[in-house]
Design a protein around this motif. Structure first.
Motif, PDB file in Angstrom:
ATOM      1  N   PRO A 242       0.825  -1.212   0.000  1.00 50.23           N
ATOM      2  CA  PRO A 242       0.000   0.000   0.000  1.00 50.23           C
ATOM      3  C   PRO A 242       0.860   1.264   0.000  1.00 50.23           C
ATOM      4  O   PRO A 242       1.976   1.286   0.520  1.00 50.23           O
TER       5      PRO A 242
ATOM      6  N   MET B 154      -5.852   3.758   6.482  1.00 49.60           N
ATOM      7  CA  MET B 154      -6.152   2.568   7.280  1.00 49.60           C
ATOM      8  C   MET B 154      -5.958   2.864   8.767  1.00 49.60           C
ATOM      9  O   MET B 154      -6.756   2.424   9.611  1.00 49.60           O
ATOM     10  N   ALA B 155      -4.930   3.629   9.114  1.00 49.84           N
ATOM     11  CA  ALA B 155      -4.690   3.984  10.517  1.00 49.84           C
ATOM     12  C   ALA B 155      -5.830   4.855  11.040  1.00 49.84           C
ATOM     13  O   ALA B 155      -6.274   4.686  12.183  1.00 49.84           O
TER      14      ALA B 155
ATOM     15  N   GLU C 141      -2.532   5.364   1.637  1.00 47.76           N
ATOM     16  CA  GLU C 141      -3.439   4.273   2.002  1.00 47.76           C
ATOM     17  C   GLU C 141      -3.179   3.798   3.424  1.00 47.76           C
ATOM     18  O   GLU C 141      -4.115   3.458   4.157  1.00 47.76           O
ATOM     19  N   ILE C 142      -1.918   3.750   3.829  1.00 55.73           N
ATOM     20  CA  ILE C 142      -1.586   3.332   5.198  1.00 55.73           C
ATOM     21  C   ILE C 142      -2.143   4.342   6.196  1.00 55.73           C
ATOM     22  O   ILE C 142      -2.711   3.961   7.232  1.00 55.73           O
ATOM     23  N   ARG C 143      -2.010   5.632   5.893  1.00 50.44           N
ATOM     24  CA  ARG C 143      -2.565   6.652   6.797  1.00 50.44           C
ATOM     25  C   ARG C 143      -4.079   6.513   6.905  1.00 50.44           C
ATOM     26  O   ARG C 143      -4.645   6.644   7.984  1.00 50.44           O
TER      27      ARG C 143
ATOM     28  N   PRO D 257       1.816   5.194   1.047  1.00 49.17           N
ATOM     29  CA  PRO D 257       1.773   5.847   2.369  1.00 49.17           C
ATOM     30  C   PRO D 257       0.411   6.477   2.675  1.00 49.17           C
ATOM     31  O   PRO D 257      -0.059   6.440   3.823  1.00 49.17           O
TER      32      PRO D 257
END
Length: 76
Positions: A57, A65-66, A61-63, A59
């Motif tokens: 993913p 998800m978080a 997308e990771i943010r 960065p």
């Protein structure tokens, strides 16, 4: 050489001849006849790569998800 004995001297000469002749024989077999080396190398697959997986993913997308995980924990 008289302390070694004649039979051991002959054995040492025979071993030396074997140690020298085996690499020379293998080099002659494979280096001067390329069909032999191609036949051996064609039977083996040396590098087999696994199938390509999904990309990691980004960065952003990771943010996202978080943030979703954080929202779910705050609602519970």
């Amino acid at each position: 050489m008289s302390s070694i004995g004649a039979s051991k001297g002959v054995l040492e000469i025979a071993k030396f001849a074997l140690y020298v002749s085996v690499p020379i024989g293998l080099m002659y077999t494979f280096a001067f006849n390329t069909k032999n080396i191609l036949k051996i190398m064609g039977n083996r697959s040396y590098v087999v790569y696994p199938p390509e997986g999904p990309p990691p993913p980004t960065p952003e997308e990771i943010r996202e998800m978080a943030r979703e995980i954080f929202r779910k924990r705050n609602l519970a």
